[in-house]
Write a protein that holds these residues in place. Structure first.
Motif, short mmCIF file in Angstrom:
data_model
loop_
_atom_site.label_atom_id
_atom_site.label_comp_id
_atom_site.label_asym_id
_atom_site.label_seq_id
_atom_site.Cartn_x
_atom_site.Cartn_y
_atom_site.Cartn_z
N UNK A 3 27.81 -35.82 -1.35
CA UNK A 3 28.08 -36.07 -2.77
C UNK A 3 29.25 -35.18 -3.21
N UNK A 4 30.33 -35.81 -3.69
CA UNK A 4 31.48 -35.05 -4.18
C UNK A 4 31.34 -34.84 -5.68
N UNK A 16 28.82 -40.55 -4.85
CA UNK A 16 27.94 -40.68 -3.69
C UNK A 16 28.77 -41.13 -2.49
N UNK A 17 28.81 -40.30 -1.45
CA UNK A 17 29.62 -40.63 -0.28
C UNK A 17 28.82 -41.28 0.84
N UNK A 18 27.89 -42.14 0.49
CA UNK A 18 27.04 -42.79 1.50
C UNK A 18 27.12 -44.30 1.30
N UNK A 29 19.08 -37.47 -3.61
CA UNK A 29 19.90 -37.80 -4.78
C UNK A 29 19.20 -37.36 -6.07
N UNK A 30 17.91 -37.67 -6.13
CA UNK A 30 17.10 -37.31 -7.29
C UNK A 30 17.16 -35.79 -7.53
N UNK A 49 30.98 -46.16 -6.04
CA UNK A 49 31.99 -47.00 -5.38
C UNK A 49 31.81 -47.08 -3.86
N UNK A 50 31.27 -46.03 -3.25
CA UNK A 50 31.12 -46.04 -1.78
C UNK A 50 29.81 -46.69 -1.32
N UNK A 51 28.93 -46.96 -2.26
CA UNK A 51 27.60 -47.46 -1.91
C UNK A 51 27.63 -48.98 -1.78
#
Ligand SMILES: Nc1ncnc2c1ncn2[C@@H]1O[C@H](COP(=O)(O)OP(=O)(O)O)[C@@H](O)[C@H]1O
Ligand SMILES: Nc1ncnc2c1ncn2[C@@H]1O[C@H](COP(=O)(O)OP(=O)(O)O)[C@@H](O)[C@H]1O
Lengths: 113, 142, 142, 113
Positions: A3-4, A16-18, A29-30, A49-51
């Motif tokens: 996560x950035x 979210x980088x996943x 995440x929570x 955007x990455x999800x």
């Protein structure tokens, strides 16, 4: 989980980088959202955007963040959903609960509307 | 019985959420090659990935209570006009008809898995068995 | 015997080359999630895709002679330190040791499949059986 | 099988528009190359930039084209191989047989070397 964290005016943006948000990483995440709220980052943008895949546990983690932000007198919004991810919000009608923005920049201009 | 045109995939993985993506990706790989399907294969791929993920998550959490000594079995069977997914668990079982969707205006965090499965598949059944229970999800291909 | 940490995938597809990519993609999906593998997973993914494609092509062509009433069975089994792929055929069988690589300076068009399999996997065996023959390919994961 | 045909000076460029070149489509590639040779396109570049997977049947089809081009007093070369595809040529030592160019444009300048 990648996560950035960046700032955009008075918003904290969590990118979210996943590729997947599912029962395997949704608790993380929570917890991350909770930690930001606890330390006073009460205006959060979740950049999705990455999800490319989200399941009901991923939706649940976002919902938990949304409710906790409200409890903190804050606000948590979503930005840059891929079309198939967005369709999951529509199917579950959670698009009526969340504020969803096409781009992170749009939040700054419309996030308080 | 399987005919020469059928595709059958039988998978056993550890009872761990880290393998959700493997099962989901296998589902996507199958959907993308399914030239007998009439609709949009990319959308089908997402939907199979999702229902596999939801059903396996339920087996891991609600049936096997994260017990690392257990395994989850998933079968995917495709014949000329139907795709059938079976997800097995060795838990206490539950009643599919008793599960209701959370009301949209009280945004609770759980309880959307079976709703998504029912929405995206044509038929859903859950059978309790002596050695294992099974969630069966079917989708018409034509 | 399978331990709770094992992954097992058992696939049956029609005897047609159009399903090569499905088998190959399933192999890639498995390799990419194989966190117990020490090396580069993207390279492993290509290699599994390749050996699955080569072995299945041989079953379709050399064993089943493109007969559309036949099927090909592929098993992939992963335990703590080894990956094992089995490709079954119901043909006349052949002798693995008799197959030699074409000399590089006489560029013939065939005969590189088993060479690639042997180069990329650690152990390769072929067993004739009463009901089916099987090509077994193993690779150490650590 | 998707193949785009363009001309570059006195070369005909066949751009394979498939991610896989395997036993399922290699015969079609072989036939396409043969047809071009038969109608007099005897200087061929096979652009493999879109191909991310090749098996021994794909290699065999290219080898067949290469030999047929020679029989027609022509030339068939390869261009723009992805790294993993190139490694298959190295593994089978077919990189010693084929002329392989980084880019299609390089063929025009070096194809007769
Ligand atoms: N395989 C299973 N074994 C036992 N109970 C299950 C199983 N699958 C679902 N359930 C029950 O059905 C409920 C609803 O499941 P679901 O709609 O997927 O939502 P969630 O998993 O978020 O609670 C679960 O909370 C659980 O009580
Ligand atoms: N499953 C099989 N059944 C019968 N013969 C086989 C089988 N696999 C391989 N062979 C034999 O081994 C030979 C070499 O196979 P291979 O190295 O894959 O090259 P190719 O398939 O291009 O001939 C084949 O030509 C065939 O005679």
């Amino acid at each position: 989980m990648q996560i950035d964290v960046t700032k955009l005016q008075d918003w904290v943006v969590l990118r979210i980088g996943e590729a997947r948000l599912d029962a395997h990483n949704s608790n993380e995440l929570k917890d991350t959202i909770q930690k930001h709220l606890d330390k006073g980052d009460t205006r959060l943008v979740i950049d999705l955007s990455q999800v490319r895949f989200i399941d009901s546990s991923g939706l649940g983690a976002l919902l938990s963040g949304y409710k906790n932000a409200n409890l903190h007198q804050g606000k948590m919004v979503l930005a840059q959903l891929q079309p198939r991810v967005e369709s999951m919000f529509e199917l579950t009608r959670l698009n009526r609960v969340f504020d969803i923005f096409p781009a992170v920049e749009d939040v700054v201009h419309g996030g308080d509307a | 019985m399987t005919a020469p045109d059928d595709i059958q995939v039988d998978i056993i993985v550890p009872n761990q959420t880290r393998y959700l993506s493997l099962i989901g990706n296998i589902g996507e790989a199958i959907a993308k090659e399914l030239d007998r399907y009439q609709g949009d294969r990319e959308t089908l791929a997402y939907h199979l990935n999702l229902v596999l993920t939801e059903a396996m998550t339920n087996a891991i959490r609600h049936a096997h209570h994260q017990d690392a000594s257990k395994t989850v079995r998933v079968r995917i069977h495709i014949d000329q006009d139907e795709l059938c997914i079976e997800v097995y668990d060795q838990g206490q079982g539950f009643d599919l008809e008793d599960q209701s969707l959370p009301a949209p205006d009280t945004p609770v965090e759980h309880g959307r898995g079976l709703f998504l499965i029912r929405t995206l598949m044509d038929e859903v059944e859950y059978h309790r068995g002596e050695h294992a229970n099974v969630l069966i999800m079917r989708k018409k291909l034509s």
